[in-house]
Every structure is written in structure tokens, then in C-alpha cells.
Design a protein around this motif. Structure first.
Motif, PDB file in Angstrom:
ATOM      1  N   LEU A   1      33.420  36.476  34.869  1.00  0.00           N
ATOM      2  CA  LEU A   1      33.919  35.860  36.114  1.00  0.00           C
ATOM      3  C   LEU A   1      35.350  36.592  35.913  1.00  0.00           C
ATOM      4  O   LEU A   1      36.070  36.762  37.099  1.00  0.00           O
ATOM      5  CB  LEU A   1      34.367  34.484  35.949  1.00  0.00           C
ATOM      6  CG  LEU A   1      33.014  33.553  36.313  1.00  0.00           C
ATOM      7  CD1 LEU A   1      33.033  32.239  36.440  1.00  0.00           C
ATOM      8  CD2 LEU A   1      32.433  33.987  37.682  1.00  0.00           C
TER       9      LEU A   1
ATOM     10  N   GLU B   1      35.808  37.502  39.484  1.00  0.00           N
ATOM     11  CA  GLU B   1      37.058  36.521  40.293  1.00  0.00           C
ATOM     12  C   GLU B   1      38.176  36.799  40.132  1.00  0.00           C
ATOM     13  O   GLU B   1      39.167  35.999  40.215  1.00  0.00           O
ATOM     14  CB  GLU B   1      36.497  35.205  39.798  1.00  0.00           C
ATOM     15  CG  GLU B   1      34.964  34.773  39.992  1.00  0.00           C
ATOM     16  CD  GLU B   1      34.617  34.808  41.321  1.00  0.00           C
ATOM     17  OE1 GLU B   1      35.264  34.214  42.243  1.00  0.00           O
ATOM     18  OE2 GLU B   1      33.520  35.267  41.560  1.00  0.00           O
TER      19      GLU B   1
ATOM     20  N   PRO C   1      36.347  29.407  38.638  1.00  0.00           N
ATOM     21  CA  PRO C   1      36.011  28.181  39.648  1.00  0.00           C
ATOM     22  C   PRO C   1      36.234  26.824  38.956  1.00  0.00           C
ATOM     23  O   PRO C   1      35.512  26.564  37.945  1.00  0.00           O
ATOM     24  CB  PRO C   1      34.685  28.893  40.515  1.00  0.00           C
ATOM     25  CG  PRO C   1      34.639  30.053  39.849  1.00  0.00           C
ATOM     26  CD  PRO C   1      35.094  30.505  38.606  1.00  0.00           C
TER      27      PRO C   1
ATOM     28  N   THR D   1      30.587  30.977  43.106  1.00  0.00           N
ATOM     29  CA  THR D   1      31.137  32.419  42.552  1.00  0.00           C
ATOM     30  C   THR D   1      31.152  33.692  43.705  1.00  0.00           C
ATOM     31  O   THR D   1      30.188  33.171  44.566  1.00  0.00           O
ATOM     32  CB  THR D   1      30.701  32.869  41.238  1.00  0.00           C
ATOM     33  OG1 THR D   1      29.292  33.289  41.464  1.00  0.00           O
ATOM     34  CG2 THR D   1      30.574  31.684  40.250  1.00  0.00           C
ATOM     35  N   THR D   2      31.670  34.521  43.407  1.00  0.00           N
ATOM     36  CA  THR D   2      31.608  35.675  44.468  1.00  0.00           C
ATOM     37  C   THR D   2      30.119  36.050  44.410  1.00  0.00           C
ATOM     38  O   THR D   2      29.593  36.537  45.271  1.00  0.00           O
ATOM     39  CB  THR D   2      32.570  36.689  44.093  1.00  0.00           C
ATOM     40  OG1 THR D   2      33.870  36.266  44.049  1.00  0.00           O
ATOM     41  CG2 THR D   2      32.279  37.925  45.028  1.00  0.00           C
TER      42      THR D   2
END
Length: 308
Positions: free
Chosen positions: A120, A124, A129, A158-159
Motif C-alpha cells: 500500500l 496508496e 486505509p 484499496t486502489t
């Protein structure tokens, strides 16, 4: 996944083939051949540009490339087909298993919080998150079933999950990669055959990939000219290719330049030679430009006699 170069694809090639028509498979194979490099694989840059598209963030695109089986050498046709079919026609369970593989350990048995947080950091922008605690709670690792239950409840966590579980899918089996119009158009306006253009494109992307700047700039092109040219003349040759004068050569400029210099009629070749010395592109040779041309040609003549 750490630094491994393995793929979490849960779909076999045989199963992927069953989910496409013969026509689709044939078009994909043709498109792959047009885009593949000399080693028979599609580069990461081509995969991101042609398959994923410009809308996918770079870090996410690179993560997906590796997850789909991409390596430093590129991605094979079998891995590409499995990936495309899974992303575009896979059921939700298959996509979730794919996502689990993206974050899972080497053995693919579980996801650890530390590994996922590390991933992440890339996708991210360093942001973890808040919903992540719903996945792990007080635990350091989760199994596939636990991960799946969490993802079913929080598909936008998440993305990566947002992109892969989006409806409709961002990737497509039918994209610009399959459309040969560009090649046919170039063949129509140059003296090159379509097969020449396809082969030239492979070499073009190879050269771009080998360039430190990622572009076909003077430092990349000039050393390839044989026999070597004096610096002044080499600069002029590059300028003759670089039609829009942005200091790098795109594929269309390369194809048109080679056509004019090597395949065109005498008049077209003469025009190309003229452009080498017409530095200011005003359609005329000034006294300084004419002097530079004579000096360069005399130097070439002298070097040729020396070689003999």
C-alpha cells in the motif's frame, strides 16, 4: 508478493482459451505479434500503454504487470491472455483470488499485515486505509477465506481492489492493440510495406526501452548511425527526422524519415538531405549552412579516402 516475479493468476491458459472466440483469439495473437519485441514478449511499457491504458496510476499499473506474470523480459502471450480473460470475463471469486495473490506471501497461503502495508505504500501513496483493520483486527495474518469475506464487504478498500472489481472492467479484450489502421495508414503515406512498419516498430520500442531517458533522443540515435558521422552532420540527420523539433523522435517520424532517406525516389531523398543542412527550416540554405554542408561533405570524402 515482495520482490518476487511470480504471478497470482488463478486461471489456466486452457480455461482462458475456452472463454474467447476463435476470432478474438486470432486478433489477440496478431496484435501481440505486432507489439512484441524481438525476444517475443510485450514490454512493461507496452502492456501499461496498450492493455491497461493511461488512466491507471503508474504504481498500480506496475503492480498489475507483475501480478499478471510480467518480468524484466516482458509478458508472454499466454500470461497476457490469462490476465485479460480473468480481468474482463472472470467471475468475482476469480478476481478476489487474484487480488489475494497480489498481496499474499511467497507460498500464497496467507496475507500478512506488514506485507500488505508495504504494498500500500506504493499504490496508496503511503496511506493505509482505515478499513484495513477490519481485515486483520488484532491478527498479523489472514487466510484466503478471511481475506475474501473482508473484500466482499469492502470492495473499494484499496486502489487495487477498486480497479479490479470495478464494473465494467477497465481493461478490454478489444482495444487499440487490435486495430491495424495506424500501420495501414503509415504504409499508405510512406514507401514502406505494412510488414516493414510492424518490424520497425518492434525495433523502435526496443531502442526506446534501452534509452536512459526512455525516448529516442540524439544520444540514443546518433551512435546507431553507421558509418559514424561528424558531430555536426549527425546533429543534422537527427534534426531531419525530428519533424516537430521536440528533441526526440516518435515512431511516425522514424518511419517517415527512414522511408524518405532509404526507400523514397531520388527527389525525396534529395529533400531529406537538404533538411539535414537546413538548420532553421526556412527552406533555404544560408551562407553559413552552405559552408557547413561543404565542410561536412569534404570531411566525409577525406575520411572515405583514408579508409581506402
Amino acid at each position: 508478493m515482495g520482490g518476487r516475479e511470480s504471478k497470482p493468476i488463478s486461471l489456466s491458459y486452457e480455461e482462458a482459451v475456452k472463454r474467447v472466440s476463435e476470432g478474438e483469439l486470432s486478433r489477440l495473437k496478431d496484435a501481440y505479434k505486432r507489439t512484441a519485441t524481438l525476444n517475443g514478449a510485450i514490454t512493461k511499457q507496452a502492456f501499461i500503454r496498450e492493455v491497461l491504458g493511461e488512466g491507471v496510476p503508474q504504481q498500480l499499473a506496475e503492480l498489475i504487470f507483475v501480478a499478471c506474470g510480467g518480468t524484466a523480459k516482458g509478458i508472454t502471450f499466454k500470461d497476457l491472455l490469462c490476465s485479460l480473460v480473468l480481468l474482463t470475463r472472470g467471475i468475482r471469486e476469480e478476481k478476489i483470488r487474484f487480488i489475494f495473490g497480489v498481496y499474499a506471501n511467497e507460498a500464497g497461503t496467507h496475507v500478512t499485515k506488514s506485507d500488505m502495508l508495504r504494498q500500500l505504500q506504493t499504490t496508496e501513496g503511503g496511506y493505509a486505509p482505515e478499513i484495513l483493520h477490519k481485515c486483520f483486527g488484532q491478527n498479523e495474518r489472514v487466510t484466503y477465506e478471511e481475506f475474501k469475506d473482508w473484500l466482499i464487504n469492502y470492495p473499494d478498500a484499496t486502489t487495487v481492489t477498486r480497479w479490479l472489481l470495478a464494473e465494467p472492467c477497465h481493461a478490454s479484450l478489444c482495444n487499440d492493440l487490435e486495430t491495424p489502421t495506424f500501420y495501414q495508414t503509415l504504409a499508405g503515406v510512406t514507401h514502406l510495406e505494412e510488414k516493414d512498419i510492424l518490424e520497425l516498430e518492434k525495433r523502435y520500442w526496443y531502442l526506446k526501452g534501452s534509452s536512459p531517458t526512455g525516448k529516442l533522443d540524439p544520444d540514443t540515435l546518433v551512435p546507431l548511425i553507421s558509418p559514424p558521422l561528424p558531430p555536426l552532420l549527425a546533429k543534422g540527420v537527427f534534426s531531419a527526422f525530428d519533424e516537430n523539433r521536440d528533441n526526440h523522435i516518435d515512431f511516425k517520424e522514424m518511419a517517415c524519415g527512414i522511408s524518405a532517406a532509404c526507400r523514397g525516389p531520388l527527389t525525396e531523398r534529395q529533400k531529406f538531405c537538404f533538411k539535414i543542412f537546413d538548420r532553421d527550416r526556412d527552406g533555404k540554405l544560408s551562407k553559413e549552412e552552405l559552408t557547413a554542408m561543404v565542410q561536412a561533405l569534404l570531411l566525409l570524402s577525406y575520411e572515405e579516402q583514408e579508409d581506402k
